[in-house]
Design a protein around this motif. Structure first.
Motif, short mmCIF file in Angstrom:
data_model
loop_
_atom_site.label_atom_id
_atom_site.label_comp_id
_atom_site.label_asym_id
_atom_site.label_seq_id
_atom_site.Cartn_x
_atom_site.Cartn_y
_atom_site.Cartn_z
N ALA A 1 3.44 11.40 -7.87
CA ALA A 1 4.36 11.15 -8.98
C ALA A 1 3.59 11.12 -10.29
CB ALA A 1 5.09 9.82 -8.78
N ILE A 2 4.27 11.51 -11.36
CA ILE A 2 3.65 11.50 -12.69
C ILE A 2 4.52 10.66 -13.63
CG2 ILE A 2 2.93 12.88 -14.67
CD1 ILE A 2 2.38 15.17 -12.84
N ALA A 3 3.90 9.68 -14.28
CA ALA A 3 4.61 8.81 -15.22
C ALA A 3 5.02 9.60 -16.46
CB ALA A 3 3.72 7.63 -15.61
N SER A 4 5.99 9.05 -17.17
CA SER A 4 6.46 9.68 -18.41
C SER A 4 5.35 9.66 -19.46
CB SER A 4 7.69 8.93 -18.93
OG SER A 4 8.29 9.63 -19.99
N ASP A 5 5.20 10.76 -20.18
CA ASP A 5 4.17 10.90 -21.21
C ASP A 5 4.54 10.02 -22.41
OD1 ASP A 5 2.40 11.67 -23.21
OD2 ASP A 5 2.53 13.80 -22.73
N PRO A 6 3.72 9.01 -22.74
CA PRO A 6 4.07 8.10 -23.85
C PRO A 6 4.09 8.79 -25.21
CG PRO A 6 1.84 7.66 -23.05
CD PRO A 6 2.46 8.64 -22.09
N LYS A 7 3.51 9.97 -25.31
CA LYS A 7 3.51 10.70 -26.58
C LYS A 7 4.82 11.44 -26.82
CE LYS A 7 -0.41 12.94 -25.72
NZ LYS A 7 -0.92 12.26 -24.54
N LYS A 8 5.65 11.53 -25.79
CA LYS A 8 6.93 12.22 -25.93
C LYS A 8 8.06 11.22 -26.17
CE LYS A 8 5.62 16.24 -23.22
NZ LYS A 8 5.88 17.08 -22.04
N GLU A 9 9.04 11.64 -26.95
CA GLU A 9 10.14 10.75 -27.31
C GLU A 9 11.09 10.50 -26.14
OE1 GLU A 9 12.23 11.82 -30.83
OE2 GLU A 9 10.40 12.07 -32.01
N PRO B 1 -5.68 0.14 -31.54
CA PRO B 1 -4.80 -0.81 -30.85
C PRO B 1 -3.33 -0.43 -30.96
CG PRO B 1 -6.44 -1.98 -32.16
CD PRO B 1 -6.55 -0.52 -32.51
N SER B 2 -2.92 0.10 -32.12
CA SER B 2 -1.51 0.45 -32.27
C SER B 2 -1.12 1.54 -31.29
CB SER B 2 -1.22 0.88 -33.71
OG SER B 2 -1.86 2.10 -34.00
N PHE B 3 -2.02 2.48 -30.98
CA PHE B 3 -1.69 3.52 -30.02
C PHE B 3 -1.62 2.94 -28.62
CE2 PHE B 3 -1.11 7.60 -28.31
CZ PHE B 3 -1.82 7.64 -27.13
N SER B 4 -2.57 2.05 -28.29
CA SER B 4 -2.57 1.49 -26.95
C SER B 4 -1.30 0.68 -26.68
CB SER B 4 -3.81 0.62 -26.71
OG SER B 4 -3.78 -0.53 -27.52
N GLN B 5 -0.72 0.10 -27.74
CA GLN B 5 0.52 -0.65 -27.57
C GLN B 5 1.67 0.29 -27.20
OE1 GLN B 5 0.97 -2.80 -31.21
NE2 GLN B 5 -0.70 -4.20 -30.76
N ASP B 6 1.55 1.56 -27.54
CA ASP B 6 2.59 2.53 -27.23
C ASP B 6 2.54 2.99 -25.78
OD1 ASP B 6 2.33 4.14 -30.48
OD2 ASP B 6 3.48 2.41 -29.85
N VAL B 7 1.44 2.72 -25.10
CA VAL B 7 1.31 3.11 -23.69
C VAL B 7 1.79 1.96 -22.82
CG1 VAL B 7 -0.29 3.83 -21.87
CG2 VAL B 7 -0.66 4.60 -24.22
N PRO B 8 2.85 2.18 -22.05
CA PRO B 8 3.36 1.10 -21.20
C PRO B 8 2.32 0.64 -20.18
CG PRO B 8 4.92 2.93 -21.33
CD PRO B 8 3.63 3.41 -21.93
N SER B 9 2.55 -0.53 -19.63
CA SER B 9 1.63 -1.07 -18.62
C SER B 9 1.58 -0.15 -17.41
CB SER B 9 2.09 -2.46 -18.18
OG SER B 9 3.28 -2.36 -17.41
N ALA B 10 0.48 -0.23 -16.68
CA ALA B 10 0.33 0.59 -15.47
C ALA B 10 1.43 0.25 -14.46
CB ALA B 10 -1.04 0.35 -14.85
N ALA B 11 1.78 -1.03 -14.37
CA ALA B 11 2.82 -1.45 -13.42
C ALA B 11 4.16 -0.79 -13.75
CB ALA B 11 2.95 -2.97 -13.43
N TRP B 12 4.51 -0.76 -15.04
CA TRP B 12 5.78 -0.14 -15.46
C TRP B 12 5.74 1.37 -15.23
CZ3 TRP B 12 7.66 3.47 -18.95
CH2 TRP B 12 9.04 3.42 -19.21
N GLN B 13 4.61 1.97 -15.53
CA GLN B 13 4.47 3.42 -15.32
C GLN B 13 4.63 3.77 -13.84
OE1 GLN B 13 1.36 5.69 -17.56
NE2 GLN B 13 0.72 3.64 -18.21
N ILE B 14 4.00 2.99 -12.98
CA ILE B 14 4.11 3.24 -11.54
C ILE B 14 5.55 3.08 -11.07
CG2 ILE B 14 3.46 2.37 -9.25
CD1 ILE B 14 0.68 1.66 -10.54
N LYS B 15 6.17 1.98 -11.47
CA LYS B 15 7.55 1.70 -11.07
C LYS B 15 8.49 2.83 -11.49
CE LYS B 15 11.30 -1.60 -11.84
NZ LYS B 15 11.71 -2.85 -12.52
N THR B 16 8.38 3.28 -12.74
CA THR B 16 9.30 4.31 -13.24
C THR B 16 8.93 5.71 -12.74
OG1 THR B 16 8.06 4.45 -15.33
CG2 THR B 16 9.98 2.96 -15.26
#
Length: 196
Positions: free
Chosen positions: A67-75, A16-31
């Protein structure tokens, strides 16, 4: 037995802690769409990440851009967008990276595959890279900046009339000349405000 229970419990706590680090699909699409030229935003396909961090399709598209969303594993925050004809080339790069190949290995493998015809590389196509800073309170992207890449495989300084060494912001130059990955780089001055 107790050890096995602790291991399972530990895995449950980590997931669960990792999944919290992944932004929502809506935010990923928008950005992710911030990297797409205005004319193509509405129908662009978007790749991103599910709650487990897997690379997935977040939105199907109906035009020429991906388009490709920002990788949540990168700072750092960085999205990209490219013409759909470049998707096979990009997918091959992601596959080789997942296999543990280093940058130069990926470059060499794709060079050989493009030359042999195994990997299709369009004769000209566009990539846009969008970077910025995520406001920790609002999640808004601040200080947005976009740079442009125009792939022209196997082009040279002689064939394009472009310099093959980096130039000042706003000036075009040819990177990786003479290879499958030859591309024209244009990096606008950062002092210019980006309108989204």
């Amino acid at each position: 037995m107790k050890r096995a229970v602790f291991i399972v419990l530990g895995i449950c706590l980590v997931l669960p802690s990792f999944s919290q680090d992944v932004p929502s699909a809506a935010w990923q699409i928008k950005t992710a769409l911030m990297a797409v030229p205005q004319d193509y935003k509405e129908g662009a396909k978007v790749y991103g990440y599910d709650t487990s961090g897997n690379f997935v399709t977040l939105r199907e598209g109906n035009n020429d851009y991906i388009a490709i969303a920002s990788d949540p594993k990168k700072e750092t925050f960085s999205t990209a967008a490219y013409h759909k004809d470049l998707d096979g080339f990009m997918a091959r790069g992601r596959q080789l990276k997942q296999e543990g190949k280093a940058f130069q290995e990926i470059f060499d493998i794709r060079e050989q595959e493009v030359k042999s015809g195994k990997l299709k590389m369009p004769d000209k196509t566009t990539l846009c890279v969008f970077t910025g800073e995520v406001n920790a309170k609002t999640n808004a992207i601040e200080n947005g900046y976009v740079r442009y890449v125009f792939y022209v495989p196997f082009a040279t300084g002689e064939s394009t009339g472009l310099p093959t060494t980096p130039t000042p912001p706003g000036h075009a130059w040819l990177m990786n000349p003479g290879t499958h990955r030859a591309h024209i780089m244009i990096t606008p001055p950062k002092s210019e405000k980006l309108k989204q």
